[in-house]
Design an enzyme around this catalytic site. Structure first.
Site, PDB file in Angstrom:
ATOM      1  N   ASP A   1       0.836  -1.198   0.000  1.00 45.56           N
ATOM      2  CA  ASP A   1       0.000   0.000   0.000  1.00 45.56           C
ATOM      3  C   ASP A   1       0.870   1.248   0.000  1.00 45.56           C
ATOM      4  O   ASP A   1       2.003   1.233   0.490  1.00 45.56           O
ATOM      5  CB  ASP A   1      -0.893   0.030   1.243  1.00 45.56           C
ATOM      6  CG  ASP A   1      -1.931  -1.075   1.247  1.00 45.56           C
ATOM      7  OD1 ASP A   1      -2.213  -1.626   0.163  1.00 45.56           O
ATOM      8  OD2 ASP A   1      -2.451  -1.381   2.334  1.00 45.56           O
ATOM      9  N   ARG A   2       0.353   2.338  -0.521  1.00 47.38           N
ATOM     10  CA  ARG A   2       1.082   3.602  -0.584  1.00 47.38           C
ATOM     11  C   ARG A   2       1.688   3.968   0.777  1.00 47.38           C
ATOM     12  O   ARG A   2       2.864   4.347   0.871  1.00 47.38           O
ATOM     13  CB  ARG A   2       0.153   4.733  -1.032  1.00 47.38           C
ATOM     14  CG  ARG A   2       0.843   6.099  -1.052  1.00 47.38           C
ATOM     15  CD  ARG A   2      -0.169   7.241  -0.987  1.00 47.38           C
ATOM     16  NE  ARG A   2      -0.928   7.375  -2.220  1.00 47.38           N
ATOM     17  CZ  ARG A   2      -0.575   8.195  -3.214  1.00 47.38           C
ATOM     18  NH1 ARG A   2       0.505   8.948  -3.117  1.00 47.38           N
ATOM     19  NH2 ARG A   2      -1.323   8.271  -4.291  1.00 47.38           N
TER      20      ARG A   2
END
Length: 294
Positions: free
Chosen positions: A128-129
């Site tokens: 995930d970012r």
């Protein structure tokens, strides 16, 4: 082992040449060096055993894990087939509709092209970012397919560190639910109609407000750690999407710190580790060091 160069004096094939010139290594060891991408011919990585050699060419043997240290992120491991980095929090693994330039994929591509403008990078898996930590890329399509097609069989551990608000009621436990994603892209547990997600956690350190957990996932569902910990009443610190009340370190306090898997070509076990981010342990002790976004 240091980098070594060998001059080809007569026509030969690569494996035969290496067996004649690399001292102290068995045939299987030399084959493994080829498979891992430690061998270059005229500056280009070659893995084929029968690659033809011509007089005047240079064969280079690279040390395992060699890199040039000029990456815009910590390089945890690199050879001719793979690149493993410690992805910073806040950086997408690959492009999205909104962000196409500032991604780990683009930065990794720019990095490998410093040594060869024709080189490419391939996505193997994603983080995930806002999650930092171990991220593996392939350097050729064959390697990408070998990892992705056998990912569940090859991977033996995906370990994370998470600082959560509060403290779970049990020191360690396994959370097993079905997860579904809604129209707002938020993941949550349901009784039916979702995908199974399994999360194991163990308490490493507990303070008055925050707890540091070791988290291992048996499935790789989107946002499964964030959803499961939030549903335990202990959202990841800084995770306002899943109910966190505060953002003490200026980042999501979730870090992929270990990836254990087998090499798809040799079967050799490989372990890649990313150091614990600054502030995680002290936050769980009530001595937060703010502003860390690594």
């Amino acid at each position: 082992m240091d980098k070594k160069n060998f001059l080809v004096e007569g026509e030969d094939t690569l494996l035969s040449f290496l067996l004649a010139h690399v001292a102290g290594k068995s045939r299987n060891s030399v084959k493994s060096m080829l498979t891992r991408g430690q061998v270059q011919v005229e500056g280009r990585t070659v893995t084929r055993h029968d690659h033809p050699l011509a007089p005047g060419q240079t064969v280079t043997l690279l040390p395992q894990g060699a890199g040039d240290g000029k990456a815009p992120f910590p390089v945890l491991y690199e050879d001719g087939r793979i690149l493993v980095i410690d992805k910073p929090a806040g950086l997408l693994s690959m492009a999205s509709d909104r962000e196409k330039v500032r991604t780990a994929y683009r930065m990794a591509t720019d990095y490998v092209r410093k040594s060869d403008p024709r080189r490419r990078i391939f996505i193997v898996h994603r983080l995930d970012r806002d999650t930092s930590g171990v991220l593996l890329f392939a350097k050729d399509e064959e390697t990408k397919r070998a990892y992705q097609d056998n990912w569940d069989r090859l991977v033996t551990r995906r370990g994370y560190l998470a600082v959560v608000e509060g403290k779970p009621s049990r020191e360690s436990d396994t959370v097993r639910t079905l997860l579904r994603e809604n129209a707002a892209h938020k993941v949550y547990s349901v009784r039916s109609g979702g995908k199974e997600a399994v999360t194991h956690y163990t308490t490493l350190r507990a303070g008055k407000e925050y707890t540091l957990l070791e988290v291992d996932i048996a499935t790789g569902r989107k946002n499964q750690i964030r959803a499961h910990l939030s549903e335990l009443g202990c959202p990841v610190a800084g995770d306002k999407d899943y109910g966190a009340a505060a953002d003490p370190l200026g980042r999501l306090c979730l870090h992929a710190h270990v990836l254990e898997l087998a090499d798809p070509f040799t079967g050799e076990p490989r372990t890649f580790r990313a150091p614990e981010p600054k502030g995680f342990r002290s936050l769980a002790s009530g001595k937060a060091e703010g502003g860390d976004r690594r």
